[in-house]
Design a protein around this motif. Structure first.
Motif, PDB file in Angstrom:
ATOM      1  N   PHE A 121       0.825  -1.217   0.000  1.00  7.86           N
ATOM      2  CA  PHE A 121       0.000   0.000   0.000  1.00  7.86           C
ATOM      3  C   PHE A 121       0.856   1.263   0.000  1.00  7.86           C
ATOM      4  O   PHE A 121       0.396   2.330   0.421  1.00  7.86           O
ATOM      5  CB  PHE A 121      -0.937  -0.018   1.212  1.00  7.86           C
ATOM      6  CG  PHE A 121      -2.016  -1.063   1.126  1.00  7.86           C
ATOM      7  CD1 PHE A 121      -3.262  -0.757   0.615  1.00  7.86           C
ATOM      8  CD2 PHE A 121      -1.762  -2.371   1.522  1.00  7.86           C
ATOM      9  CE1 PHE A 121      -4.256  -1.724   0.517  1.00  7.86           C
ATOM     10  CE2 PHE A 121      -2.747  -3.347   1.434  1.00  7.86           C
ATOM     11  CZ  PHE A 121      -3.991  -3.026   0.928  1.00  7.86           C
ATOM     12  N   ALA A 122       2.076   1.137  -0.506  1.00  5.16           N
ATOM     13  CA  ALA A 122       2.998   2.276  -0.497  1.00  5.16           C
ATOM     14  C   ALA A 122       2.448   3.479  -1.244  1.00  5.16           C
ATOM     15  O   ALA A 122       2.712   4.633  -0.878  1.00  5.16           O
ATOM     16  CB  ALA A 122       4.347   1.854  -1.082  1.00  5.16           C
ATOM     17  N   ASP A 123       1.672   3.241  -2.297  1.00  3.79           N
ATOM     18  CA  ASP A 123       1.140   4.343  -3.113  1.00  3.79           C
ATOM     19  C   ASP A 123      -0.273   4.747  -2.709  1.00  3.79           C
ATOM     20  O   ASP A 123      -0.914   5.546  -3.396  1.00  3.79           O
ATOM     21  CB  ASP A 123       1.157   3.946  -4.591  1.00  3.79           C
ATOM     22  CG  ASP A 123       0.277   2.743  -4.881  1.00  3.79           C
ATOM     23  OD1 ASP A 123       0.132   1.875  -3.987  1.00  3.79           O
ATOM     24  OD2 ASP A 123      -0.274   2.650  -5.991  1.00  3.79           O
ATOM     25  N   VAL A 124      -0.783   4.214  -1.601  1.00  2.00           N
ATOM     26  CA  VAL A 124      -2.152   4.506  -1.153  1.00  2.00           C
ATOM     27  C   VAL A 124      -2.097   5.524  -0.015  1.00  2.00           C
ATOM     28  O   VAL A 124      -1.340   5.360   0.946  1.00  2.00           O
ATOM     29  CB  VAL A 124      -2.868   3.221  -0.684  1.00  2.00           C
ATOM     30  CG1 VAL A 124      -4.238   3.551  -0.101  1.00  2.00           C
ATOM     31  CG2 VAL A 124      -3.008   2.242  -1.840  1.00  2.00           C
ATOM     32  N   ASP A 125      -2.915   6.579  -0.116  1.00  3.73           N
ATOM     33  CA  ASP A 125      -3.003   7.620   0.909  1.00  3.73           C
ATOM     34  C   ASP A 125      -4.409   7.607   1.498  1.00  3.73           C
ATOM     35  O   ASP A 125      -5.333   8.214   0.946  1.00  3.73           O
ATOM     36  CB  ASP A 125      -2.696   8.986   0.289  1.00  3.73           C
ATOM     37  CG  ASP A 125      -2.631  10.097   1.332  1.00  3.73           C
ATOM     38  OD1 ASP A 125      -3.148   9.900   2.444  1.00  3.73           O
ATOM     39  OD2 ASP A 125      -2.075  11.172   1.019  1.00  3.73           O
ATOM     40  N   PRO A 126      -4.607   6.894   2.613  1.00  3.46           N
ATOM     41  CA  PRO A 126      -5.952   6.790   3.187  1.00  3.46           C
ATOM     42  C   PRO A 126      -6.567   8.133   3.555  1.00  3.46           C
ATOM     43  O   PRO A 126      -7.773   8.334   3.385  1.00  3.46           O
ATOM     44  CB  PRO A 126      -5.727   5.927   4.434  1.00  3.46           C
ATOM     45  CG  PRO A 126      -4.484   5.152   4.144  1.00  3.46           C
ATOM     46  CD  PRO A 126      -3.627   6.082   3.348  1.00  3.46           C
ATOM     47  N   GLU A 127      -5.749   9.060   4.056  1.00  4.88           N
ATOM     48  CA  GLU A 127      -6.304  10.367   4.421  1.00  4.88           C
ATOM     49  C   GLU A 127      -6.792  11.114   3.183  1.00  4.88           C
ATOM     50  O   GLU A 127      -7.836  11.777   3.216  1.00  4.88           O
ATOM     51  CB  GLU A 127      -5.269  11.203   5.161  1.00  4.88           C
ATOM     52  CG  GLU A 127      -5.850  12.519   5.678  1.00  4.88           C
ATOM     53  CD  GLU A 127      -4.902  13.280   6.579  1.00  4.88           C
ATOM     54  OE1 GLU A 127      -4.283  14.247   6.100  1.00  4.88           O
ATOM     55  OE2 GLU A 127      -4.784  12.882   7.753  1.00  4.88           O
ATOM     56  N   ALA A 128      -6.059  10.983   2.078  1.00  6.81           N
ATOM     57  CA  ALA A 128      -6.497  11.610   0.830  1.00  6.81           C
ATOM     58  C   ALA A 128      -7.827  11.007   0.370  1.00  6.81           C
ATOM     59  O   ALA A 128      -8.689  11.716  -0.166  1.00  6.81           O
ATOM     60  CB  ALA A 128      -5.435  11.443  -0.245  1.00  6.81           C
ATOM     61  N   SER A 129      -7.998   9.711   0.579  1.00  6.67           N
ATOM     62  CA  SER A 129      -9.270   9.058   0.227  1.00  6.67           C
ATOM     63  C   SER A 129     -10.418   9.638   1.034  1.00  6.67           C
ATOM     64  O   SER A 129     -11.509   9.893   0.501  1.00  6.67           O
ATOM     65  CB  SER A 129      -9.176   7.546   0.476  1.00  6.67           C
ATOM     66  OG  SER A 129      -8.219   6.941  -0.353  1.00  6.67           O
ATOM     67  N   LEU A 130     -10.169   9.852   2.321  1.00  3.49           N
ATOM     68  CA  LEU A 130     -11.209  10.399   3.192  1.00  3.49           C
ATOM     69  C   LEU A 130     -11.519  11.843   2.837  1.00  3.49           C
ATOM     70  O   LEU A 130     -12.684  12.270   2.839  1.00  3.49           O
ATOM     71  CB  LEU A 130     -10.762  10.278   4.652  1.00  3.49           C
ATOM     72  CG  LEU A 130     -11.800  10.565   5.732  1.00  3.49           C
ATOM     73  CD1 LEU A 130     -13.042   9.699   5.547  1.00  3.49           C
ATOM     74  CD2 LEU A 130     -11.190  10.344   7.114  1.00  3.49           C
ATOM     75  N   LYS A 131     -10.483  12.613   2.509  1.00  2.28           N
ATOM     76  CA  LYS A 131     -10.692  14.001   2.082  1.00  2.28           C
ATOM     77  C   LYS A 131     -11.534  14.058   0.806  1.00  2.28           C
ATOM     78  O   LYS A 131     -12.436  14.889   0.676  1.00  2.28           O
ATOM     79  CB  LYS A 131      -9.347  14.680   1.839  1.00  2.28           C
ATOM     80  CG  LYS A 131      -8.572  15.038   3.093  1.00  2.28           C
ATOM     81  CD  LYS A 131      -7.240  15.699   2.724  1.00  2.28           C
ATOM     82  CE  LYS A 131      -6.450  16.087   3.958  1.00  2.28           C
ATOM     83  NZ  LYS A 131      -5.129  16.661   3.610  1.00  2.28           N
ATOM     84  N   ALA A 132     -11.221  13.184  -0.148  1.00  4.79           N
ATOM     85  CA  ALA A 132     -11.947  13.177  -1.421  1.00  4.79           C
ATOM     86  C   ALA A 132     -13.403  12.805  -1.221  1.00  4.79           C
ATOM     87  O   ALA A 132     -14.301  13.366  -1.867  1.00  4.79           O
ATOM     88  CB  ALA A 132     -11.277  12.214  -2.395  1.00  4.79           C
TER      89      ALA A 132
END
Length: 372
Positions: free
Chosen positions: A341-352
């Motif tokens: 999951f190195a390229d996954v940004d969970p916080e960015a997902s939540l922001k979007a």
């Protein structure tokens, strides 16, 4: 009869017909299948709704304008439990502050009488609440009020999708509901795909509700909510089969004996919980870490693999049964399988998700490692 007389009489009949009360269009109904597989007939379009749980999910799917049709809610689990979140929605929903309260299933205050008095066209009820309210649901049925059961607590993909589509159909927001359902399904399956590709041993995971402070052992979860999330994302939940029900405390000795590789403490912005792990819109990462640290300093925890390796995390408890919980899945999975999951940004997902489907902007601290 002369042509002029016929025209005169015809004109009188037309005028008389317009003067009479015109018949209203016959009310339309639709049949939906709720998350329990029940066939429920609901007026369409609905005009009066009672909502007992999943307030933010309803908002994401149906939109802010749909609240104009809401005539009653269970206030406790939103305004009572998380007033910081409720207060962000209240200015955006004009009728929310004064919304009638129908009581809440968990504390046995739910009132069928209050609900019936509001004359709703439909009641949305969580699956666990519906099963617990046998008398109330019989009273609602006797009054001819349909109850639609939805469920995000079980953390099952099929329930998330079915609940989302049902809310959309009842509220006339099918296109938006389908868009969210497809987003959720795509992100959920992407997490599973990455885990399958990662392979390797399943890390041992402990999750606890950090509500009452480190001196009190909070609930952990068996095969529901966070427990099911952990299993779904390829972790070994150390509480599975070790607590009698779906949730409850796991003895401190059992946690130490299991020696988890990763620990998650669920926090929130609960009212009157001064020792809780603090997460949510109004928190900073430093505030969250300061409230999380005492948990890592519990007696015997300094020798746990998770604490030694710095793999202790806080996450917002409200994410554990929501349409945005795919971001929490990403966060948990990323701590278990960092490379995958190195390229996954969970916080960015939540922001979007906030920017696209919720009326309140993202802010605060929702998923925070103890070590920066």
């Amino acid at each position: 009869m002369t042509i002029l007389r016929r025209i005169f009489l015809t004109g009188l009949l037309v005028a008389f017909s317009f003067a009479l009360p015109q018949p209203t269009a016959q009310a339309q109904t639709i049949e939906i299948t709720d998350v329990l597989g029940r066939k429920v007939t609901v007026k369409s379009p609905v005009e009066r709704v009672v909502l007992t749980f999943y307030f933010e999910e309803f908002t994401a799917i149906a939109g802010v304008d749909a609240w104009k049709k809401v005539v009653g809610i269970s206030r406790t689990p939103w305004e009572g439990w998380r007033p910081a979140i409720f207060s962000r929605y209240a200015p955006l929903i004009p009728n929310l502050a004064g919304m009638p309260d129908v009581g809440f299933a968990e504390d046995n205050s739910f009132s069928a009488e209050k609900t019936i008095a509001l004359r709703p066209d439909v009641v949305f009820m969580a699956e666990w609440a519906f099963k617990a309210q046998s008398t109330a649901r019989e009273q609602l049925a006797a009054a001819g009020i349909p109850v639609v059961v939805i469920d995000y607590n079980a953390q099952k993909l099929e329930n998330h999708l079915a609940s989302t589509r049902v809310i959309g159909k009842v509220m006339g927001a099918e296109a938006r509901a389908e868009e969210i359902a497809l987003l959720y399904e795509r992100e959920h399956k992407d997490v599973l795909r990455r885990i399958a590709a990662a392979g390797g041993a399943r890390p041992k995971v402990y999750v606890e509700l950090g509500q009452a402070g480190p001196e009190t052992i909070g609930n952990t979860y068996n095969n529901t909510m966070w427990g099911n999330v952990i299993t779904t994302v390829g972790g070994e939940n150390i509480a599975t089969g070790k607590i009698p029900g779906p949730w409850g405390p796991l003895a401190a000795e059992a946690v130490i004996a299991a020696n988890p590789d990763v620990i998650f403490i669920a926090g929130s912005s609960w009212l009157n919980r001064p020792k809780a792990v603090k997460t949510g819109y109004d928190m900073t990462p430093d505030t969250t870490r300061a409230t999380l640290r005492p948990y890592a300093e519990r007696p015997g925890w300094s020798e746990l693999s998770a604490v030694k390796a710095g793999r202790v995390y806080a996450l917002e408890h409200g994410l554990g049964r929501s349409l945005a919980d795919f971001a929490a899945m990403q966060f948990i999975a990323k701590q278990l399988y960092p490379a995958a999951f190195a390229d996954v940004d969970p916080e960015a997902s939540l922001k979007a998700f906030h920017a696209t489907y919720l009326p309140v902007p993202f802010s605060g601290a929702w998923m925070v490692p103890l070590k920066p």
